[in-house]
Design an enzyme around this catalytic site. Structure first.
Site, PDB file in Angstrom:
ATOM      1  N   LYS A   1      72.988  26.486  77.444  1.00  0.00           N
ATOM      2  CA  LYS A   1      73.192  25.107  77.897  1.00  0.00           C
ATOM      3  C   LYS A   1      74.677  24.800  78.123  1.00  0.00           C
ATOM      4  CE  LYS A   1      71.770  23.004  73.977  1.00  0.00           C
ATOM      5  NZ  LYS A   1      71.463  24.050  73.020  1.00  0.00           N
TER       6      LYS A   1
ATOM      7  N   ARG B   1      78.247  36.121  70.815  1.00  0.00           N
ATOM      8  CA  ARG B   1      79.053  35.039  71.379  1.00  0.00           C
ATOM      9  C   ARG B   1      80.472  35.033  70.798  1.00  0.00           C
ATOM     10  NH1 ARG B   1      76.298  29.165  71.590  1.00  0.00           N
ATOM     11  NH2 ARG B   1      76.712  29.076  69.362  1.00  0.00           N
TER      12      ARG B   1
ATOM     13  N   ARG C   1      68.774  15.682  69.250  1.00  0.00           N
ATOM     14  CA  ARG C   1      68.282  16.899  68.612  1.00  0.00           C
ATOM     15  C   ARG C   1      67.122  16.603  67.673  1.00  0.00           C
ATOM     16  NH1 ARG C   1      73.113  20.610  68.965  1.00  0.00           N
ATOM     17  NH2 ARG C   1      72.693  22.437  67.696  1.00  0.00           N
TER      18      ARG C   1
ATOM     19  N   ARG D   1      82.288  31.844  66.040  1.00  0.00           N
ATOM     20  CA  ARG D   1      82.020  30.621  65.292  1.00  0.00           C
ATOM     21  C   ARG D   1      81.488  30.942  63.902  1.00  0.00           C
ATOM     22  NH1 ARG D   1      78.573  26.605  69.082  1.00  0.00           N
ATOM     23  NH2 ARG D   1      77.473  26.344  67.114  1.00  0.00           N
TER      24      ARG D   1
ATOM     25  N   ARG E   1      69.556  27.969  61.738  1.00  0.00           N
ATOM     26  CA  ARG E   1      69.650  27.042  62.881  1.00  0.00           C
ATOM     27  C   ARG E   1      68.390  27.106  63.738  1.00  0.00           C
ATOM     28  NH1 ARG E   1      74.785  29.297  65.419  1.00  0.00           N
ATOM     29  NH2 ARG E   1      74.613  27.680  67.010  1.00  0.00           N
TER      30      ARG E   1
END
Ligand code: AMP
Length: 212
Positions: free
Chosen positions: A13, A124, A85, A157, A168
């Site tokens: 996204k 990532r 969310r 991260r 998550r």
């Protein structure tokens, strides 16, 4: 146009929102980026939410709703990336927009398998200096762990380690997935195949926006 990008962490996204917002003059509001900025700046809010974010849980609805109320410029078009969310956040957003005679025009769901999500999240990386995003499996830097543009050393991260990723994804399943039904019922949900290449997904997104 007010657009919501919906999908699990790591579905792409953010990458698409950065480009689409630039090319279509939309404001890109990423709640994750906003909150990380609060943590990095050591504000009162940042100190309060740091631990929650690093554990992979969501920060409380009333906290994020209050932040968003100050950021949602009613007369501009935007892409919401990471908000709402929960159903409670979606209801808050609808009430806030309705009160001002506005509405959500389009919700785009980025569909991606859990296996691919885990692969993407663990690969990532981000440039801490200029903010450019990379992925070791499909969008690696030219030189190992070094930003192509500003040559800073890339970082990962804190919540992109496997244990927190699993947490998550669980939170996504229980808290965020019900939003699919919520927006189907409001007749604004469209789906895209997020397994495709970045370029092909972008074309699909532009198609959806033009036809809306
Ligand atoms: P993201 O970068 O979108 O994956 O968000 C990173 C973290 O920020 C999440 O795991 C949550 O702790 C927090 N966060 C971001 N957006 C929201 C939201 N809409 N509601 C609650 N917490 C959020």
């Amino acid at each position: 146009m007010k657009i919501i990008f919906l999908g699990s962490p790591g579905c792409g996204k953010g990458t698409q929102a950065v480009r689409l917002s630039k090319e279509h003059e939309l404001i890109h509001l990423s709640t994750g980026d906003m909150l990380r900025q609060e943590v990095a700046s050591g504000t009162e809010l940042g100190t309060e939410i740091k631990e929650i974010m690093e554990s992979g849980k969501l920060i409380p609805d009333d906290v994020i709703n209050k932040v968003m109320e100050t950021r949602l410029e009613l007369d501009k078009g935007y892409i919401l990336d990471g908000y709402p969310r929960t159903v409670e956040q979606a209801e808050f957003l609808d009430a806030f927009l309705n009160k001002n005679n506005k509405k959500v025009d389009l919700v785009i769901y980025f569909k991606l398998s859990e296996q691919e999500v885990i692969k993407r999240l663990t690969g990532r990386r981000k440039c801490p200096q200029c903010g450019k995003d990379y992925n070791l499996s499909f969008n690696p830097p030219a030189e190992d762990m070094v930003c192509d543009d500003c040559k800073s050393v890339l970082c990962q991260r804190a919540d992109d380690c496997e244990e927190v990723i699993r947490k998550r994804l669980k939170v996504y399943d229980t808290e965020t997935k019900p939003l699919l039904t919520y927006y189907v019922e409001k007749n604004v949900l469209k789906e895209i195949e997020a397994e495709k290449t970045i370029e092909d997904i972008y074309k699909d997104l532009e198609g959806l926006i033009k036809n809306n």
